[in-house]
Design an enzyme around this catalytic site. Structure first.
Site, short mmCIF file in Angstrom:
data_model
loop_
_atom_site.label_atom_id
_atom_site.label_comp_id
_atom_site.label_asym_id
_atom_site.label_seq_id
_atom_site.Cartn_x
_atom_site.Cartn_y
_atom_site.Cartn_z
N ASP A 14 34.60 32.70 30.24
CA ASP A 14 35.65 32.76 31.26
C ASP A 14 37.02 32.54 30.60
O ASP A 14 38.05 32.79 31.22
CB ASP A 14 35.42 31.64 32.29
CG ASP A 14 35.17 32.20 33.68
OD1 ASP A 14 35.35 33.41 33.86
OD2 ASP A 14 34.80 31.41 34.56
N LYS B 274 27.75 39.38 38.88
CA LYS B 274 27.61 39.10 37.45
C LYS B 274 26.19 39.41 36.98
O LYS B 274 25.98 39.98 35.91
CB LYS B 274 27.97 37.63 37.18
CG LYS B 274 29.47 37.43 37.21
CD LYS B 274 29.91 36.01 37.41
CE LYS B 274 31.42 36.00 37.64
NZ LYS B 274 31.95 34.87 38.30
N GLN C 296 30.63 28.88 37.88
CA GLN C 296 31.26 29.59 38.99
C GLN C 296 32.18 28.65 39.77
O GLN C 296 31.76 27.59 40.22
CB GLN C 296 30.16 30.16 39.92
CG GLN C 296 30.69 31.02 41.05
CD GLN C 296 31.40 32.28 40.54
OE1 GLN C 296 30.90 33.01 39.70
NE2 GLN C 296 32.59 32.55 41.06
#
Ligand code: NAP
Length: 284
Positions: free
Chosen positions: A115, A48, A92
C-alpha cells in the site's frame, strides 16, 4: 474532449502482469487483512482477490472480528513479515476506532508494504527514492503516461492533502518535474488556484465541488472523488458542466478507481522482484 479510460489502462496492466507471473519460479503472495464487517471494505477486498486470482498470485484473506485486540493483529503481521512466501501485506482501511492504524501500518515490513503507506516508504517517496508507492496516486501517473500527457513543467493543482492520495501524488508530480500546488479545506478562494491548473486533480469526496468556472480551458481533469448522489456514483467534478471546456477528463466510475487495484497488482510484483533480488545478494 477525450475520456481518460481507466478500464483500458487497467486491462493492459493486468495482461502484462499475468504474462510476467507465468515466467516466475513461484507465485507472488498477497495477504489482505480485514478487521470487522464494513460493507465497503468487503467490496474492496473482493476486488483485490479478483485481481490477484486473475494475474496468478497466491491470495490470502485474513479476517478478524471487529473487537480484536491490537496485539493479535501485530503478532500476525510479524508472522507474515517473516513468511518467505508472502510478498505483499495490506491492511484494509478503515480500521475500527480502538485500533492504531498508523502503528499497524508501520509494523509491515517496508519491502512488503504494497500500500506504500508506511512512514518509511512515504519518506522515501518524498526523497525521490524508488520504493513502493500508494496505489491511487501511482494510478493517476500511469493513466497520464498511457495517454501521453506529460507533467513536466505543467502547473498541477491537487485539491486534497490526505496521506492516501493528495500528499503522495504531490511528491510523484514534483518528482516528475511538475509545478505543484496543494489545496485543502482551509484554502481561501479555491477557484483562483484551480483556474490556473494545466492538470487539476480533485481528491476531496464532495460531489460537484469543482464547477465549470473553476477549470482552465483545455486543461486535464483527474477526478479521484467517489460520492454517492441519489444512489448514483459521481466524482468531485461537475462532469457534465466541464466536459465542453477541458481537453481530457477521467470519468467516475471508470477512471482513477479502476487504476487503484491494478497498481496494487504492480506493487506486489515489484515487492516480489525486490525480495528475490535481495535473497540473491544475501547468498553472495
Ligand atoms: P480524505 O482523507 O477525507 O481527504 C480529503 C481532503 O479534501 C482533505 O485534505 C481535506 O482538507 C480536503 N477538503 C475537504 N473539503 C474541502 C473543500 N471544501 N475544499 C478543498 N479541500 C477540501 O479523503 P481521501 O482518502 O484523500 O479521498 C478523497 C476522495 O477520493 C474520496 O471521495 C475517496 O472516496 C476517493 N478515493 C478514491 C480512490 C479511488 O481509487 N478512486 C482511492 C482513494 C480515495 P483538510 O486536510 O483540510 O481536511
Amino acid at each position: 474532449m477525450e475520456l481518460l479510460d481507466g478500464k483500458v489502462v487497467k486491462k493492459k496492466i493486468l495482461e502484462e502482469l499475468k504474462e510476467e507471473v507465468l515466467k516466475l519460479k513461484r507465485k507472488p503472495g498477497l495477504v489482505v487483512i480485514q478487521v470487522g464487517d464494513d460493507p465497503a471494505s468487503k467490496v474492496y477486498v473482493g476486488q483485490k482477490e479478483k485481481m490477484a486470482n486473475s494475474v496468478g498470485y497466491n491470495f490470502q484473506h485474513i479476517k478478524f472480528d471487529e473487537n480484536i485486540e491490537e496485539d493479535i493483529i501485530e503478532k500476525k503481521i510479524i508472522e507474515l513479515n517473516n513468511d518467505d512466501n508472502v510478498d505483499g501485506i495490506l491492511v484494509q482501511m478503515p480500521l475500527p476506532k480502538q485500533l492504531n492504524s498508523k502503528k499497524i501500518q508501520n509494523l509491515i515490513d517496508q519491502y512488503k508494504d504494497v500500500d506504500g503507506l508506511s512512514d518509511i516508504n512515504s519518506g522515501m517517496l518524498t526523497h525521490n527514492v524508488d520504493t513502493l508507492v500508494p496505489c491511487t496516486p501511482k494510478g493517476i501517473m500511469d493513466i497520464l503516461e498511457y495517454y501521453n500527457i506529460s507533467v513536466s513543467g505543467k502547473n498541477v493543482v491537487i485539491v486534497g492533502r490526505s496521506d492516501l492520495v493528495g500528499k503522495p501524488l504531490a511528491s510523484l508530480m514534483l518528482n516528475a518535474n511538475a509545478t505543484v500546488t496543494i489545496c485543502h479545506s482551509k484554502t481561501v478562494n479555491l477557484g483562483e488556484f484551480t483556474k490556473n491548473a494545466d492538470i487539476l486533480v480533485a481528491a476531496v469526496g464532495k460531489a460537484s465541488l469543482i464547477t465549470k468556472d473553476m477549470v482552465k480551458e483545455n486543461s486535464v481533469v483527474i477526478d479521484v472523488g467517489i460520492n454517492r448522489v441519489n444512489d448514483k456514483l459521481c466524482g468531485d467534478v461537475d462532469f457534465d458542466g466541464v466536459i465542453d471546456k477541458v481537453s481530457y477528463i477521467t470519468p467516475v466510475p471508470g477512471g482513477v478507481g479502476q487504476m487503484t487495484v491494478a497498481e496494487l497488482g504492480k506493487n506486489v510484483l515489484k515487492a516480489y522482484k525486490n525480495r528475490e533480488k535481495q535473497k540473491i545478494l544475501e547468498k553472495q
